[in-house]
Motif scaffolding. Structure first.
Motif, PDB file in Angstrom:
ATOM      1  N   VAL A 141      -9.315   5.395  -8.580  1.00 52.03           N
ATOM      2  CA  VAL A 141     -10.333   4.604  -8.790  1.00 52.03           C
ATOM      3  C   VAL A 141     -10.578   4.298 -10.087  1.00 52.03           C
ATOM      4  O   VAL A 141     -11.045   3.128 -10.587  1.00 52.03           O
ATOM      5  N   ILE A 142     -10.382   5.276 -11.001  1.00 57.46           N
ATOM      6  CA  ILE A 142     -10.536   5.240 -12.419  1.00 57.46           C
ATOM      7  C   ILE A 142      -9.732   3.962 -13.026  1.00 57.46           C
ATOM      8  O   ILE A 142     -10.056   3.292 -13.880  1.00 57.46           O
ATOM      9  N   HIS A 143      -8.296   4.034 -12.377  1.00 57.22           N
ATOM     10  CA  HIS A 143      -7.350   3.050 -12.956  1.00 57.22           C
ATOM     11  C   HIS A 143      -7.737   1.773 -12.513  1.00 57.22           C
ATOM     12  O   HIS A 143      -7.791   0.637 -13.150  1.00 57.22           O
ATOM     13  N   ALA A 144      -8.394   1.656 -11.036  1.00 59.13           N
ATOM     14  CA  ALA A 144      -8.829   0.316 -10.489  1.00 59.13           C
ATOM     15  C   ALA A 144      -9.906  -0.332 -11.149  1.00 59.13           C
ATOM     16  O   ALA A 144      -9.942  -1.369 -11.703  1.00 59.13           O
ATOM     17  N   ALA A 145     -10.715   0.632 -11.852  1.00 55.74           N
ATOM     18  CA  ALA A 145     -12.055   0.304 -12.781  1.00 55.74           C
ATOM     19  C   ALA A 145     -11.741  -0.326 -14.027  1.00 55.74           C
ATOM     20  O   ALA A 145     -12.345  -0.899 -14.510  1.00 55.74           O
ATOM     21  N   ALA A 146     -10.565   0.278 -14.383  1.00 50.72           N
ATOM     22  CA  ALA A 146     -10.069  -0.175 -15.943  1.00 50.72           C
ATOM     23  C   ALA A 146      -9.276  -1.520 -15.986  1.00 50.72           C
ATOM     24  O   ALA A 146      -9.337  -2.081 -17.047  1.00 50.72           O
ATOM     25  N   GLN A 147      -9.150  -2.135 -14.765  1.00 51.51           N
ATOM     26  CA  GLN A 147      -8.554  -3.398 -14.647  1.00 51.51           C
ATOM     27  C   GLN A 147      -9.532  -4.507 -14.645  1.00 51.51           C
ATOM     28  O   GLN A 147     -10.544  -4.488 -14.470  1.00 51.51           O
ATOM     29  N   TYR A 176     -16.874   7.794 -17.604  1.00 56.89           N
ATOM     30  CA  TYR A 176     -18.149   7.505 -17.157  1.00 56.89           C
ATOM     31  C   TYR A 176     -19.189   8.496 -17.373  1.00 56.89           C
ATOM     32  O   TYR A 176     -18.805   9.811 -17.468  1.00 56.89           O
ATOM     33  N   SER A 177     -20.554   8.074 -17.640  1.00 59.41           N
ATOM     34  CA  SER A 177     -21.622   8.966 -17.278  1.00 59.41           C
ATOM     35  C   SER A 177     -22.201   9.087 -16.077  1.00 59.41           C
ATOM     36  O   SER A 177     -22.232   8.164 -15.376  1.00 59.41           O
ATOM     37  N   PHE A 178     -22.824  10.278 -15.957  1.00 58.21           N
ATOM     38  CA  PHE A 178     -23.361  10.727 -14.485  1.00 58.21           C
ATOM     39  C   PHE A 178     -24.796  10.686 -14.600  1.00 58.21           C
ATOM     40  O   PHE A 178     -25.664  10.867 -15.592  1.00 58.21           O
ATOM     41  N   ALA A 179     -25.340   9.952 -13.673  1.00 59.47           N
ATOM     42  CA  ALA A 179     -26.668   9.924 -13.331  1.00 59.47           C
ATOM     43  C   ALA A 179     -27.150  11.372 -12.655  1.00 59.47           C
ATOM     44  O   ALA A 179     -26.640  11.592 -11.610  1.00 59.47           O
ATOM     45  N   GLY A 180     -28.094  11.745 -12.990  1.00 56.24           N
ATOM     46  CA  GLY A 180     -28.309  13.096 -12.580  1.00 56.24           C
ATOM     47  C   GLY A 180     -29.411  13.295 -11.207  1.00 56.24           C
ATOM     48  O   GLY A 180     -30.572  13.504 -11.616  1.00 56.24           O
ATOM     49  N   CYS A 181     -28.921  12.455 -10.332  1.00 57.95           N
ATOM     50  CA  CYS A 181     -29.880  12.233  -9.295  1.00 57.95           C
ATOM     51  C   CYS A 181     -30.476  13.441  -8.522  1.00 57.95           C
ATOM     52  O   CYS A 181     -31.535  13.384  -8.120  1.00 57.95           O
ATOM     53  N   GLY A 182     -29.688  14.477  -8.310  1.00 57.86           N
ATOM     54  CA  GLY A 182     -30.237  15.596  -7.746  1.00 57.86           C
ATOM     55  C   GLY A 182     -29.417  16.065  -6.435  1.00 57.86           C
ATOM     56  O   GLY A 182     -28.297  15.225  -6.061  1.00 57.86           O
ATOM     57  N   ARG A 183     -29.781  17.022  -5.648  1.00 58.38           N
ATOM     58  CA  ARG A 183     -28.977  17.311  -4.465  1.00 58.38           C
ATOM     59  C   ARG A 183     -29.392  16.507  -3.113  1.00 58.38           C
ATOM     60  O   ARG A 183     -30.482  16.343  -2.931  1.00 58.38           O
ATOM     61  N   MET A 198     -22.087   6.988 -11.033  1.00 60.49           N
ATOM     62  CA  MET A 198     -21.601   6.997 -12.320  1.00 60.49           C
ATOM     63  C   MET A 198     -21.787   5.722 -12.989  1.00 60.49           C
ATOM     64  O   MET A 198     -21.484   4.850 -12.290  1.00 60.49           O
ATOM     65  N   HIS A 199     -21.768   5.517 -14.429  1.00 59.35           N
ATOM     66  CA  HIS A 199     -21.957   4.238 -14.827  1.00 59.35           C
ATOM     67  C   HIS A 199     -21.150   4.212 -16.317  1.00 59.35           C
ATOM     68  O   HIS A 199     -20.907   5.183 -17.033  1.00 59.35           O
ATOM     69  N   CYS A 200     -20.896   2.973 -16.745  1.00 62.61           N
ATOM     70  CA  CYS A 200     -20.271   2.755 -17.982  1.00 62.61           C
ATOM     71  C   CYS A 200     -21.473   2.815 -19.234  1.00 62.61           C
ATOM     72  O   CYS A 200     -22.534   2.596 -18.957  1.00 62.61           O
ATOM     73  N   GLY A 201     -20.959   2.611 -20.557  1.00 60.48           N
ATOM     74  CA  GLY A 201     -21.837   2.693 -21.587  1.00 60.48           C
ATOM     75  C   GLY A 201     -22.494   1.383 -21.814  1.00 60.48           C
ATOM     76  O   GLY A 201     -23.637   1.368 -22.590  1.00 60.48           O
ATOM     77  N   LYS A 202     -22.111   0.418 -21.080  1.00 64.95           N
ATOM     78  CA  LYS A 202     -22.932  -1.081 -21.018  1.00 64.95           C
ATOM     79  C   LYS A 202     -24.187  -0.948 -20.154  1.00 64.95           C
ATOM     80  O   LYS A 202     -24.985  -2.136 -20.284  1.00 64.95           O
TER      81      LYS A 202
END
Length: 231
Positions: A141-147, A176-183, A198-202
């Motif tokens: 998934v990380i590879h696909a998102a980098a394309q 990527y950064s994680f949103a700390g949504c919870g349990r 998870m989200h990118c810096g933009k």
């Protein structure tokens, strides 16, 4: 700056904690969350023709959403149960399935969406129960998102990761950064953060959480998670 709400929800094939299949309850929960883009997991039935857990006519008639047209199998909503819903007013650009290695049938989906005048790219996924395969799938998934283009990007889904910061979580965290949504699991007494956004810096995260309404505690064994971003 526009605020976009995304959400991720494992709907367990619309089977609630009372073991009854009632897709209308899932639509009720989606209306409560009121997200602009939603990644669903277990959106198709597991056996037989794997028809959509929420019939297309019901989704159109009783919600403000449409599904991204994956078109992999007749009557299915997604790819190995992974589907992406967007507002009916949203425009869907490029979209595709993401092939990932698996021990048990797994997959991911991607869509470029324009909503509220903002364009972004979303990946939805449901990863394996095996830690080794989760890490292989995360890498895919990380590879696909980098394309492709450099659009603001969100990755979300049921990662099936019980650890706090190891395994595939550490792999994703390098990019990527994680949103700390919870349990979010189990819906009646949440003990684990299996569902993640998870989200990118933009993207600037402004708020996030777990939707814990009475309806959500009945509609599935997972609670939906959500995050608001400024773009």
């Amino acid at each position: 700056m526009k605020t976009i709400r995304v959400a991720s929800y494992n709907i367990r094939k619309a089977i609630g904690t009372d073991r009854r299949r009632i897709p209308e309850r899932v639509l009720e929960v989606l209306a409560e969350v009121d997200a602009d883009i939603i990644a669903l997991q277990e959106a198709d039935r597991r056996f037989g023709v794997r028809s959509a857990a929420i019939p297309a006519a019901m989704l159109d008639r009783q919600s403000d959403y449409k599904s991204v047209p994956i078109n992999v199998q007749v009557d299915s909503m997604g790819w190995h149960g992974n589907a992406i819903l967007v507002r009916k007013a949203a425009d869907v650009g490029a979209h595709d399935v993401v092939h990932i290695p698996y021990l048990e049938p797994r997959g991911a989906t991607m869509a470029e969406v324009s909503v509220k005048g903002v364009s972004m790219r979303v990946f939805g996924m449901h990863l394996d129960l095996s830690g080794l395969w989760r890490r292989k799938q995360a890498a895919a998934v990380i590879h696909a998102a980098a394309q492709g283009n450099a659009m603001p990007t969100v990755l979300m889904g049921d990662l099936n990761e019980w650890s706090a910061n190891r395994g595939c979580l550490a792999d994703f965290a390098r990019h990527y950064s994680f949103a700390g949504c919870g349990r979010s699991y189990h819906a009646q007494r949440p003990v684990a953060r299996l569902d993640r956004i998870m989200h990118c810096g933009k993207l600037t995260l402004t708020d996030c959480g777990v939707h814990e309404s009475a309806a959500a505690r009945k509609a599935s064994d997972h609670l939906p998670i959500w995050a608001d971003f400024k773009i």
